[in-house]
Scaffold this motif. Structure first.
Motif, short mmCIF file in Angstrom:
data_model
loop_
_atom_site.label_atom_id
_atom_site.label_comp_id
_atom_site.label_asym_id
_atom_site.label_seq_id
_atom_site.Cartn_x
_atom_site.Cartn_y
_atom_site.Cartn_z
N MET A 136 45.74 41.98 46.83
CA MET A 136 45.40 43.22 47.80
C MET A 136 45.60 44.42 47.07
O MET A 136 46.21 44.68 45.99
CB MET A 136 46.54 43.50 48.89
N LYS A 137 44.64 45.43 47.11
CA LYS A 137 44.17 46.61 46.27
C LYS A 137 45.27 47.77 47.02
O LYS A 137 45.33 47.88 48.35
CB LYS A 137 43.08 47.12 46.06
N VAL A 138 46.04 48.49 46.38
CA VAL A 138 46.88 49.41 46.77
C VAL A 138 46.32 50.71 46.01
O VAL A 138 46.11 50.99 44.88
CB VAL A 138 48.48 49.40 46.19
N ASP A 139 46.09 51.87 46.87
CA ASP A 139 45.61 53.27 46.13
C ASP A 139 47.06 54.35 46.01
O ASP A 139 47.97 53.90 46.72
CB ASP A 139 44.73 53.63 47.24
N ASP A 144 51.76 47.14 39.92
CA ASP A 144 52.89 46.21 40.08
C ASP A 144 52.85 45.98 41.55
O ASP A 144 52.91 44.72 42.23
CB ASP A 144 54.12 46.97 39.73
N LEU A 145 52.66 47.05 42.31
CA LEU A 145 52.68 46.87 43.88
C LEU A 145 51.57 45.85 44.23
O LEU A 145 51.69 45.11 45.45
CB LEU A 145 52.74 48.16 44.78
N SER A 146 50.25 46.13 43.69
CA SER A 146 49.02 45.16 44.10
C SER A 146 49.65 43.84 43.61
O SER A 146 49.05 42.86 44.39
CB SER A 146 47.84 45.79 43.06
N PRO A 181 49.97 54.81 37.94
CA PRO A 181 49.12 53.76 37.35
C PRO A 181 49.99 52.39 37.29
O PRO A 181 49.49 51.38 37.86
CB PRO A 181 48.33 54.10 36.25
N LYS A 182 51.18 52.34 36.88
CA LYS A 182 51.91 51.03 36.62
C LYS A 182 52.40 50.58 38.15
O LYS A 182 52.42 49.43 38.42
CB LYS A 182 53.08 51.34 35.52
#
Length: 98
Positions: A1-4, A30-32, A25-26
């Motif tokens: 899943m992509k996180v913005d 990590d959340l993605s 960015p990091k």
């Protein structure tokens, strides 16, 4: 899943976190990764598996709460730095605002 970036800041706001621009960015990466891993867990067949409230079936074994005299009154006050008859004397910790 992509996180913005917007999703990251929404989660950070809900968690009451301050995110520095150089950390974005990091944290997004990590959340993605975390959300991708959680998505994979949805694929696991859990049919017939009862939900858990604890990871083990162990139960705390506690003793009965029974009041008992374990030390004599005189012995308890023996080494008190300050005492008044049958009580410990302690400095005031609260102030009155009259």
């Amino acid at each position: 899943m992509k996180v913005d970036k917007e999703a990251l800041h929404k989660v950070a706001h809900l968690a009451r976190l301050n995110v520095k621009p150089e950390e974005e960015p990091k944290l997004i990466e990590d959340l993605s990764k975390i959300l991708t891993w959680v998505e994979q867990l949805k694929e696991v067949d859990t049919t017939g598996v009862a939900p858990l409230t604890h990871m083990t079936a162990e139960v705390n074994v506690l003793r009965k709460d029974v009041a008992e005299k374990t030390i004599r009154h005189e012995a308890a006050l023996k080494n008190a730095p300050s005492k008044n008859d049958d009580f410990f004397k302690v400095p005031k910790v609260l102030k009155r605002n009259d």
